[in-house]
Design a protein around this motif. Structure first.
Motif, PDB file in Angstrom:
ATOM      1  N   SER A  85       1.165  -0.962   0.000  1.00 59.16           N
ATOM      2  CA  SER A  85       0.121  -0.325  -0.081  1.00 59.16           C
ATOM      3  C   SER A  85       1.051   1.526   0.307  1.00 59.16           C
ATOM      4  O   SER A  85       2.047   0.961   0.383  1.00 59.16           O
ATOM      5  CB  SER A  85      -0.780   0.161   0.952  1.00 59.16           C
ATOM      6  OG  SER A  85      -1.573   1.164   1.391  1.00 59.16           O
ATOM      7  N   ARG A  86       0.765   2.388  -0.533  1.00 61.38           N
ATOM      8  CA  ARG A  86       0.714   3.389  -0.307  1.00 61.38           C
ATOM      9  C   ARG A  86       1.266   4.288   0.821  1.00 61.38           C
ATOM     10  O   ARG A  86       2.110   5.076   1.147  1.00 61.38           O
ATOM     11  CB  ARG A  86       0.465   4.596  -1.400  1.00 61.38           C
ATOM     12  CG  ARG A  86       0.447   4.630  -2.771  1.00 61.38           C
ATOM     13  CD  ARG A  86       0.529   5.591  -3.380  1.00 61.38           C
ATOM     14  NE  ARG A  86      -0.580   5.415  -4.847  1.00 61.38           N
ATOM     15  CZ  ARG A  86      -1.323   6.350  -5.520  1.00 61.38           C
ATOM     16  NH1 ARG A  86      -1.506   7.229  -4.994  1.00 61.38           N
ATOM     17  NH2 ARG A  86      -1.914   5.675  -6.445  1.00 61.38           N
ATOM     18  N   LYS A  87       0.120   3.792   1.742  1.00 62.28           N
ATOM     19  CA  LYS A  87      -0.085   4.741   3.541  1.00 62.28           C
ATOM     20  C   LYS A  87      -0.208   3.288   4.400  1.00 62.28           C
ATOM     21  O   LYS A  87      -1.050   2.488   3.824  1.00 62.28           O
ATOM     22  CB  LYS A  87      -0.680   5.918   2.972  1.00 62.28           C
ATOM     23  CG  LYS A  87      -0.231   6.397   1.898  1.00 62.28           C
ATOM     24  CD  LYS A  87      -1.376   7.444   2.214  1.00 62.28           C
ATOM     25  CE  LYS A  87      -1.775   8.773   1.053  1.00 62.28           C
ATOM     26  NZ  LYS A  87      -2.596   9.230   1.084  1.00 62.28           N
TER      27      LYS A  87
ATOM     28  N   PRO B 178     -11.470   9.128   6.540  1.00 63.77           N
ATOM     29  CA  PRO B 178     -10.800   7.578   5.417  1.00 63.77           C
ATOM     30  C   PRO B 178     -10.126   9.031   4.652  1.00 63.77           C
ATOM     31  O   PRO B 178      -9.905   9.540   4.439  1.00 63.77           O
ATOM     32  CB  PRO B 178     -12.037   7.246   4.841  1.00 63.77           C
ATOM     33  CG  PRO B 178     -13.226   8.345   5.154  1.00 63.77           C
ATOM     34  CD  PRO B 178     -12.991   8.929   5.908  1.00 63.77           C
ATOM     35  N   ARG B 179      -8.645   7.589   4.539  1.00 70.90           N
ATOM     36  CA  ARG B 179      -7.805   7.976   3.445  1.00 70.90           C
ATOM     37  C   ARG B 179      -7.671   7.499   2.763  1.00 70.90           C
ATOM     38  O   ARG B 179      -8.348   6.388   2.748  1.00 70.90           O
ATOM     39  CB  ARG B 179      -6.143   7.817   4.804  1.00 70.90           C
ATOM     40  CG  ARG B 179      -6.502   9.027   5.735  1.00 70.90           C
ATOM     41  CD  ARG B 179      -6.726  10.414   5.554  1.00 70.90           C
ATOM     42  NE  ARG B 179      -5.321  10.996   5.064  1.00 70.90           N
ATOM     43  CZ  ARG B 179      -4.177  10.601   5.262  1.00 70.90           C
ATOM     44  NH1 ARG B 179      -3.879  10.744   6.389  1.00 70.90           N
ATOM     45  NH2 ARG B 179      -3.092  11.373   4.053  1.00 70.90           N
TER      46      ARG B 179
ATOM     47  N   VAL C 160      -5.294  -0.052   7.173  1.00 67.56           N
ATOM     48  CA  VAL C 160      -5.321   0.187   8.504  1.00 67.56           C
ATOM     49  C   VAL C 160      -4.561  -1.181   8.889  1.00 67.56           C
ATOM     50  O   VAL C 160      -5.774  -2.343   8.729  1.00 67.56           O
ATOM     51  CB  VAL C 160      -6.880   0.434   8.890  1.00 67.56           C
ATOM     52  CG1 VAL C 160      -6.867   0.583  10.384  1.00 67.56           C
ATOM     53  CG2 VAL C 160      -6.931   2.081   8.258  1.00 67.56           C
ATOM     54  N   TYR C 161      -4.154  -1.398   9.325  1.00 65.27           N
ATOM     55  CA  TYR C 161      -3.838  -2.377  11.235  1.00 65.27           C
ATOM     56  C   TYR C 161      -4.027  -2.382  12.051  1.00 65.27           C
ATOM     57  O   TYR C 161      -3.237  -2.014  12.222  1.00 65.27           O
ATOM     58  CB  TYR C 161      -2.557  -2.954  10.115  1.00 65.27           C
ATOM     59  CG  TYR C 161      -2.391  -3.924   8.479  1.00 65.27           C
ATOM     60  CD1 TYR C 161      -2.045  -3.210   7.716  1.00 65.27           C
ATOM     61  CD2 TYR C 161      -2.443  -5.105   8.657  1.00 65.27           C
ATOM     62  CE1 TYR C 161      -2.440  -3.499   6.515  1.00 65.27           C
ATOM     63  CE2 TYR C 161      -2.239  -6.010   7.159  1.00 65.27           C
ATOM     64  CZ  TYR C 161      -2.416  -5.103   6.365  1.00 65.27           C
ATOM     65  OH  TYR C 161      -2.320  -5.577   4.457  1.00 65.27           O
TER      66      TYR C 161
ATOM     67  N   LEU D  80      -9.595  -2.329   5.866  1.00 71.91           N
ATOM     68  CA  LEU D  80      -8.520  -2.457   7.128  1.00 71.91           C
ATOM     69  C   LEU D  80      -9.086  -4.062   7.522  1.00 71.91           C
ATOM     70  O   LEU D  80      -8.937  -5.116   7.191  1.00 71.91           O
ATOM     71  CB  LEU D  80     -10.123  -2.037   8.103  1.00 71.91           C
ATOM     72  CG  LEU D  80      -9.965  -2.870   9.574  1.00 71.91           C
ATOM     73  CD1 LEU D  80      -8.933  -2.004  10.696  1.00 71.91           C
ATOM     74  CD2 LEU D  80     -11.663  -3.379  10.209  1.00 71.91           C
ATOM     75  N   HIS D  81      -7.714  -4.390   8.265  1.00 71.53           N
ATOM     76  CA  HIS D  81      -6.805  -5.450   8.712  1.00 71.53           C
ATOM     77  C   HIS D  81      -7.080  -5.799  10.286  1.00 71.53           C
ATOM     78  O   HIS D  81      -6.430  -4.774  10.202  1.00 71.53           O
ATOM     79  CB  HIS D  81      -5.769  -6.156   7.688  1.00 71.53           C
ATOM     80  CG  HIS D  81      -5.709  -6.010   5.928  1.00 71.53           C
ATOM     81  ND1 HIS D  81      -5.503  -6.297   5.352  1.00 71.53           N
ATOM     82  CD2 HIS D  81      -5.460  -4.005   6.298  1.00 71.53           C
ATOM     83  CE1 HIS D  81      -5.910  -5.676   4.433  1.00 71.53           C
ATOM     84  NE2 HIS D  81      -5.424  -4.673   4.382  1.00 71.53           N
TER      85      HIS D  81
END
Lengths: 326, 399
Positions: free
Chosen positions: A114-116, A190-191, A196-197, A220-221
């Motif tokens: 992912s980029r971010k 949200p971005r 999201v981990y 989301l993970h």
């Protein structure tokens, strides 16, 4: 496509405890070496091992060492006062030189590119996040960690993380002095292109899931960090899909979706967003239990067990075969 | 990581020129050949024509926001002609509105529509199969969605004649305020007032999607104004697009006799045929996003505040994504991932309804019509952003 053998029970690896370190109040870190001196099998951020602590006493611990160094594995173990014995055994019985049987690393919580990244850790849930941060950093990705705990002294690796990456990117929140993590503030907006981990106690993860409802599906993970097992919401193990109408069986690997796997063997499934948002790839389940990961089916549909969106959803933990109306 | 940047190619042609609108694909090919991102002198905006770049803009809702409006003006600075819709909102406002809508329109609720949506299709197609030919648009595409969709939303019979003209206004306003726009807005106040009246809770029957949206006010998720705007969004976006989708699909199929024969052998392919036709002749061809921060896209630096004009129809025929036969209809192709319904947070929420309507119409035509072929040149509609036809005459043989 791969044709498969049934999922094998992971082989046992005999190890020796190479170092024991008290890293925070109630938390020890164990560094393990293979008894035969060889390297451990390769693993990726988010992986865990089964640790055999005695007869019928198997516990899973996330790896928090560097995947680039396979000569050792490191785990962090929180002493749980009322535990059924796993963490107590680690804290009281194990010392440098002790023998410990473990499984090969397995990954229910793999890191997608992912980029971010936004990493959220609660308490001992920091452990799988540490190699994730290293991977994100090595790839030059933008990331932030929010790490919450009861008090600073109980938060393993907090000081080391701040020292290495700085306070800008590592936000430590000790509940006794700063209050709880403001998950709504962190997740309210949200971005784009951000994954999201989150790993931590069940209550924290339920809140994370609620506040992530406005995020793009698939962003989301989570990994539930409970003492006994890795709970639902985390199964990325390979499983088989049988195509009931066209015949044939295909294995869905860890890094693959059902949609990708069945398309590779020529099955036609109408799809659009391929992210669990639009519902176009809705597929009827003939048998087997799904783990729903989409953001569009109603709760009734999800609970019915009759349909699933094959672009993101998988087989539930413990279900090694789904039969689909394809 | 550094990315090298270059100046965009500058094009003088106006994408809103009626001659280009009537036959857009040669221009779209020139636009793609000029580069994935170009500068359009005529509109003062960046043109995004490559699939990869269009996908990037659609999914990066932070860099390319929607609250600046889908038209050429930045409605954050300069208020639009109506209160902003869900399409013209960003998170977190968008989030609650989207959540309310997906609570109402989702695979489960749309599945239940197959029953009520089928008899009108049977009736229309049975009547058409008894003729030697018909006009796909006037006799079928404009009739069917108006028979089923307003009932599904639950609006009164009175005022339904305003739906198509209102949709025409809404979509034309995603282009410049040119002659086409002015024509669409000729009786604008009247259409807008009638549609707004249909969105009020007291106008809606208790069984439709409209009432379910209003339930979300009672649940505390959205405000009454948002409920009105969401019902309005369904009514403005849910009719024309499907009319054009049905018309474009049959226009494509009437020129592909082999595809028709294959579909008759295997009608379960109908939904794939619709999907491929939507890729090839996408009803919603272009709209704008507004750039929030200085950024780089397709190697071109784009300053904050710029408008980018997305060419959906160019992305859906980009040979880099779809291969050298991107301009032809093919059953062998997986058209998955086309952006005819958009992509990302704002992807069409009514997509399952539109797909259902198009699939039912095609499935009911197939057993009744053995062959279908053009009986004259289709007449394109001159519309700022939608691609479709005034008329698609066909000759048929009954099965």
């Amino acid at each position: 496509m791969t044709t498969t053998a049934p999922v094998m029970a992971p082989a046992i690896i005999d190890t020796t405890v190479h170092a024991v370190e008290h890293v925070a109040e109630g938390v020890v870190s164990l560094v393990l070496r293979r008894a035969d001196g060889r390297d451990f099998p390769a693993w990726g951020p988010g992986a865990h091992i089964d640790v055999h602590l005695g007869e019928d006493l198997v516990r899973q611990y996330s790896l928090c060492s560097a995947p680039s160094d396979l000569s050792t594995l490191r785990i962090g173990v929180l002493r749980v006062p009322d535990s059924r014995g796993g963490s107590k055994h680690v804290h009281q019985e194990l010392a440098v030189g002790s023998s410990l049987a473990v499984s090969a690393p397995r990954n229910n919580f793999p890191l997608a590119d992912s980029r971010k990244y936004l990493f959220l850790a609660g308490g001992i849930g920091i452990t799988p996040i540490i190699p994730m941060i290293e991977a994100a950093e090595a790839a030059g990705r933008e990331w932030t960690l929010h790490y919450g705990g009861r008090s600073r002294s109980t938060m393993a690796f907090a000081d080391a993380l701040v020292a290495r990456y700085g306070e800008e990117r590592v936000r430590i929140l000790a509940e006794d002095t700063e209050g709880r993590m403001d998950l709504q503030g962190i997740l309210g907006m949200p971005r784009a292109h951000m994954q999201v981990y989150a790993c931590g106690p069940g209550g924290m993860l339920s809140a994370v899931e609620d506040f992530c409802m406005g995020w793009p599906p698939g962003a989301l993970h989570t990994e539930r960090f409970v003492a006994d097992a890795l709970g639902a919401g985390a199964n990325s193990e390979p499983f088989e899909v049988e195509l009931a109408r066209t015949g044939g069986t295909v294995t869905v690997d860890t890094n693959q979706t059902i949609l990708e796997a069945v398309e590779q063997v020529g099955a036609r499934v109408l799809s659009s967003c391929r992210a669990g948002l639009c519902g176009t790839c809705e597929t009827r389940i003939v048998s087997g239990e799904p783990e729903h990961r989409d953001a569009v089916l109603t709760r009734e549909d999800k609970e019915s067990g009759e349909i699933m969106l094959v672009c993101v959803s998988r087989a539930a933990a413990g279900c090694s075969r789904l039969v689909l109306d394809l | 990581m550094t990315t090298s940047t270059h100046e965009p190619a500058v094009l003088a042609e106006d994408p809103f020129d009626p001659a280009i609108i009537a036959n857009p694909y040669p221009f779209l090919a020139r636009l793609r050949d000029a580069g994935p991102v170009s500068w359009l002198e005529a509109t003062g905006s960046y043109a995004v024509a490559g699939y990869e770049e269009v996908y990037e803009v659609l999914t990066d809702f932070e860099t390319y926001c929607s609250s600046g409006g889908l038209g050429p003006r930045d409605i954050r600075k300069d208020a639009g002609w109506r209160p902003p819709s869900i399409l013209e909102s960003d998170p977190p406002i968008h989030t609650v509105m989207r959540r309310a809508l997906t609570g109402v329109i989702n695979p489960g609720t749309v599945r239940a529509l197959r029953g009520p949506f089928t008899p009108p299709a049977v009736e229309l197609t049975t009547e058409l199969a008894g003729r030697p030919g018909f006009d796909v648009i006037k006799d079928l595409a404009e009739k069917y969605p108006l028979r089923v969709f307003p009932d599904a939303v639950g609006i009164p019979d009175e005022g339904r004649e305003h739906l198509l003209p209102y949709g025409n206004m809404v979509f034309n306003a995603f282009g410049p305020e040119n002659y086409i726009f002015q024509q669409a807005f000729a009786h604008g106040d009247e259409h807008a007032a009638a549609v707004m009246k249909s969105c009020a809770r007291e106008s809606l029957d208790d069984a439709g999607f409209g009432a379910r949206i209003w339930d979300k006010v009672g649940e505390g998720l959205i405000t009454e104004q948002q409920a009105t705007l969401l019902v309005r969004a369904l009514l403005s976006a849910g009719v024309d697009t499907t009319v054009f989708g049905i018309g474009n699909t049959l226009s494509v199929l009437s020129r592909n006799p082999q595809a028709w024969a294959r579909l008759r052998e295997n009608p379960t392919l109908a939904k794939f045929a619709v999907d491929e036709a939507l890729r090839l002749e996408s009803p919603f061809q272009k709209f704008h996003r507004t750039v929030t921060v200085d950024t780089t896209l397709g190697g071109v630096r784009i300053p904050a505040g710029s408008k980018v004009l997305l060419f959906i129809g160019a992305a859906n025929r980009d040979p880099r994504k779809w291969g050298d036969d991107a301009d032809t209809f093919s059953f062998e192709r997986s058209s998955s991932g086309h952006v005819a319904f958009g992509m990302g947070l704002h992807q069409c929420v009514g997509q399952p309804i539109a797909r259902l309507e198009m699939e039912i119409v095609l499935q009911e035509l197939l057993p009744r019509i053995a062959t279908i072929e053009p009986a004259g040149e289709p007449v394109p509609i001159i519309h700022n952003v939608l691609r479709g036809f005034e008329s698609v005459p066909v000759r048929i043989t009954a099965a």
